[in-house]
Write an enzyme that holds these catalytic residues in place. Structure first.
Site, short mmCIF file in Angstrom:
data_model
loop_
_atom_site.label_atom_id
_atom_site.label_comp_id
_atom_site.label_asym_id
_atom_site.label_seq_id
_atom_site.Cartn_x
_atom_site.Cartn_y
_atom_site.Cartn_z
N CYS A 206 33.15 -32.89 -11.49
CA CYS A 206 33.57 -31.48 -11.37
C CYS A 206 34.50 -31.06 -12.49
CB CYS A 206 34.19 -31.21 -10.00
SG CYS A 206 35.77 -32.02 -9.66
N HIS A 260 38.89 -30.63 -6.03
CA HIS A 260 37.68 -30.11 -6.65
C HIS A 260 38.02 -28.90 -7.53
CE1 HIS A 260 33.39 -29.59 -7.15
NE2 HIS A 260 33.42 -28.35 -6.69
N HIS A 272 29.45 -24.93 -10.30
CA HIS A 272 30.18 -26.19 -10.26
C HIS A 272 29.24 -27.39 -10.18
CE1 HIS A 272 30.21 -26.83 -5.60
NE2 HIS A 272 29.14 -26.17 -5.96
#
Length: 306
Positions: A206, A260, A272
């Protein structure tokens, strides 16, 4: 200072020199074979890269690392181009010595001119052709209408086709993109499988995804999500969120530890690289766990006056 250059397409930065498993052999050799490595990994062995804390990051062909220690054929390195709270000089970890080479005295990608891989993959034509990742950066030697010739870490030369690269006068003077440019770069990788520690177009995690799309637009940001959330310009989530802003998510419905990061796509959507077993995607935030966990946003791109 022991400067070395990465001499494989993608070098994985491991937590320790004994982190790699037998199944990881293709990732620690020279030449490296990242596609073969990833094809061999099962969901469980991919997940183990994270759960067993085996991998830290990755570096691309021609990137500089600083060697601080050697042990059992491995180098403990610092990656200056990946800012981190783990070390003030850059991201730390271990790389096999066979994947590094001495940095030539004349090697300089900061003062340029430089050649940047602008497609997800590009072939560097040498005696043995090499497939290179998006955002691989090499010094320019010369160019004409047909090809672009570059220096390589081992002191030889190679060439790219024009369609795969762009030229910048210097790394430090690269064009600074907008938030929409960051989004556009990220869209190229929709469907790419997530890879823990991934920093190449063979797979991103991420924060590697957000880091790399910002880098593609001239912005060097921290490597990890929790560090990314502490830098840049603070953005009001309710009133000022714009495409290209980085958005952060934390456990305990946004009150706990950040786990995240993604890129705000616009129109209430998130671009993402989610987690192991999933691929880069664009999703609406409304009605998802991410809506509940959204806790912060930061802007790294430069705003221009109207």
């Amino acid at each position: 200072m022991d400067r070395r250059l990465v001499n494989v397409a993608v070098a994985t930065v491991w937590t320790s020199y004994d982190s790699p498993r037998e199944i990881d052999w293709d990732a620690v050799t020279n030449p490296v074979d990242i596609p073969a490595w990833l094809d061999r990994l099962t969901y469980e062995t991919r997940l183990g890269l994270c759960n067993d804390a085996l991998v830290q990051s990755q570096v691309l062909y021609g990137q500089e690392v600083i060697v601080t220690e050697e042990a059992k054929g491995w180098a403990h390195v610092i990656v200056p181009e990946q800012p981190s709270s783990k070390n003030p000089s850059g991201y730390p970890g271990w790389i096999p010595m066979v994947q590094l080479t001495q940095s030539p005295d004349e090697w300089n990608i900061h003062d340029g001119p430089v050649v940047v891989v602008a497609k997800p993959k590009a072939t560097l034509h040498t005696n043995v052709d090499m497939e290179l990742s998006y955002q691989t950066i090499l010094p320019l030697v010369w160019e004409d209408d047909q090809k672009v010739v570059v220096k390589t870490p081992d002191g030889s030369q190679g060439r790219f086709d024009w369609k795969d690269v762009m030229i910048s006068e210097s790394l430090d003077s690269r064009y600074k993109g907008t938030g929409l440019d960051i989004v556009s770069c990220g869209e190229q990788f929709i469907g790419l499988p997530y890879l823990w520690g991934g920093m190449s177009s063979y797979g991103y995690d991420c924060s590697g995804f957000s880091y790399s799309m910002c880098k593609a637009n001239g912005y060097i940001i921290p490597r990890d999500a929790h560090d990314q959330a502490k830098s840049g310009k603070e953005v009001d989530i309710a009133s000022d969120l714009q495409p290209g802003d980085l958005v952060f998510f934390a456990h305990e419905e946004g009150k706990g530890k950040i786990h995240h990061v993604g890129i705000y796509y616009g129109d209430g959507k998130l671009l993402h690289s989610p987690n192991t077993g999933k691929t880069v995607e664009i999703i609406p935030l409304v009605g998802t766990i991410y809506e509940k966990e959204l806790c912060a946003a930061r802007r790294y791109w430069l705003e221009t006056e109207a």
